[in-house]
Motif scaffolding. Sequence first.
Motif, short mmCIF file in Angstrom:
data_model
loop_
_atom_site.label_atom_id
_atom_site.label_comp_id
_atom_site.label_asym_id
_atom_site.label_seq_id
_atom_site.Cartn_x
_atom_site.Cartn_y
_atom_site.Cartn_z
N ASP A 108 -2.13 -7.54 -7.79
CA ASP A 108 -2.81 -6.48 -8.52
C ASP A 108 -1.77 -5.67 -9.29
N LEU A 109 -1.90 -5.63 -10.61
CA LEU A 109 -0.93 -4.92 -11.45
C LEU A 109 -0.87 -3.44 -11.11
N ALA A 110 -2.02 -2.81 -10.89
CA ALA A 110 -2.04 -1.37 -10.64
C ALA A 110 -1.23 -1.01 -9.39
N THR A 111 -1.31 -1.85 -8.36
CA THR A 111 -0.55 -1.58 -7.13
C THR A 111 0.95 -1.64 -7.39
N VAL A 112 1.39 -2.64 -8.13
CA VAL A 112 2.82 -2.78 -8.41
C VAL A 112 3.30 -1.63 -9.29
N LYS A 113 2.50 -1.23 -10.26
CA LYS A 113 2.87 -0.08 -11.09
C LYS A 113 3.01 1.17 -10.24
N HIS A 114 2.12 1.35 -9.27
CA HIS A 114 2.21 2.51 -8.40
C HIS A 114 3.51 2.49 -7.59
N THR A 115 3.89 1.32 -7.08
CA THR A 115 5.14 1.20 -6.34
C THR A 115 6.32 1.61 -7.20
N ILE A 116 6.34 1.14 -8.42
CA ILE A 116 7.43 1.48 -9.35
C ILE A 116 7.44 2.98 -9.62
N GLU A 117 6.27 3.55 -9.81
CA GLU A 117 6.17 5.00 -10.07
C GLU A 117 6.71 5.80 -8.89
N ASN A 143 0.82 -1.20 0.00
CA ASN A 143 0.00 0.00 0.00
C ASN A 143 0.86 1.26 0.00
N ASP A 144 0.24 2.36 -0.38
CA ASP A 144 0.97 3.62 -0.53
C ASP A 144 1.56 4.11 0.79
N GLY A 145 0.81 4.01 1.87
CA GLY A 145 1.31 4.50 3.16
C GLY A 145 2.57 3.80 3.62
N PRO A 146 2.56 2.46 3.73
CA PRO A 146 3.78 1.76 4.12
C PRO A 146 4.95 2.00 3.15
N LEU A 147 4.64 2.10 1.86
CA LEU A 147 5.70 2.36 0.88
C LEU A 147 6.40 3.68 1.18
N HIS A 148 5.63 4.72 1.47
CA HIS A 148 6.24 6.01 1.76
C HIS A 148 6.96 6.03 3.10
N GLU A 149 6.59 5.13 4.01
CA GLU A 149 7.31 5.02 5.28
C GLU A 149 8.74 4.53 5.08
N VAL A 150 8.92 3.60 4.16
CA VAL A 150 10.22 2.96 4.01
C VAL A 150 11.06 3.58 2.90
N ALA A 151 10.43 4.22 1.91
CA ALA A 151 11.15 4.73 0.74
C ALA A 151 12.33 5.64 1.08
N PRO A 152 12.22 6.54 2.07
CA PRO A 152 13.35 7.43 2.36
C PRO A 152 14.61 6.71 2.81
N PHE A 153 14.49 5.47 3.25
CA PHE A 153 15.65 4.74 3.75
C PHE A 153 16.24 3.80 2.69
N ILE A 154 15.62 3.74 1.50
CA ILE A 154 16.06 2.80 0.47
C ILE A 154 16.94 3.52 -0.55
N ASP A 155 18.16 3.02 -0.73
CA ASP A 155 19.10 3.61 -1.68
C ASP A 155 19.00 2.98 -3.06
N ALA A 156 18.61 1.72 -3.12
CA ALA A 156 18.44 1.03 -4.39
C ALA A 156 17.36 -0.03 -4.23
N ALA A 157 16.57 -0.21 -5.27
CA ALA A 157 15.51 -1.21 -5.23
C ALA A 157 15.43 -1.95 -6.55
N ASN A 158 15.08 -3.22 -6.46
CA ASN A 158 14.70 -3.99 -7.64
C ASN A 158 13.28 -4.49 -7.40
N ILE A 159 12.35 -4.06 -8.23
CA ILE A 159 10.95 -4.45 -8.09
C ILE A 159 10.62 -5.49 -9.16
N ASP A 160 9.95 -6.53 -8.74
CA ASP A 160 9.54 -7.62 -9.62
C ASP A 160 8.22 -7.25 -10.31
#
Length: 254
Positions: A207-216, A175-192
């Motif tokens: 859900d494709l839309a959720t994964v696309k949002h994470t990548i965005e 979900n968007d909330g947890p993603l934004h909690e952790v994103a500031p601490f991530i220097d590199a990511a590989n998303i499947d």
Amino acid sequence: MKDIEGRAAAQDFSGEEPRDLGADHAVCSICPHACALAEGQTGLCRARVAEGGQVVDANYGRITSLALDPIEKKPLARFRPGSKVLSVGSYGCNLRCPFCQNASIACAGERDVPWREIAPAELVDAAASLVTEGNIGLAFTYNEPLVGLEFVRGTARLAHERGLVNVLVSNGYVNDGPLHEVAPFIDAANIDLKGFTQSFYDLVGGDLATVKHTIEVLAATPSCHLEVTTLVIPGLNDSDQEIAEAAQWLASLD
């Protein structure tokens, strides 16, 4: 909220998908499954449990895999090439891919796989001690890291304080909330990005839309280097049209 230095003990959920049975159930906020759990019940991911009216990460600090890997093995092709990273995994995942390469831990619960407890500070100390061997930091990988969001967030914060980098290898189903909690601490990511149709995500339970949002979101995070991986499976996600559409969409982000 649960203290990030604590963890809960989980119970099996007997493989059933949790249902919302009333106000006495706590709803997990990590991913779109929104598992509604009675006290002591474990979610679909097999890593989060209802405790004290909230859903917390029962796999907190429970490490099933720990290895010093080449950064290219994450896989990251263009982030600090030639370096190494201390890779750490627990158990649990919020997807059910029939082709999973790490099913022995990703589809496991606490009683299905050996694990040992390692506190965030201890893990960061281990990573720092390996700097002389080429280690640049920590990679949260092997199972789905974000079902253990509290552990990832707390450990990653400590790693940054020690000058180490954090790598996230994730299915992006968050979900968007947890993603934004952790994103500031991530220097590199590989998303499947497992496929580029909803029918493929129906197969794996996401859900494709959720994964696309994470990548965005990660693509727009200046401090995060982002790479995307798709496992091409003949007959399932390998049509010329699907691959072309995925490539075009990724190119449109940056």
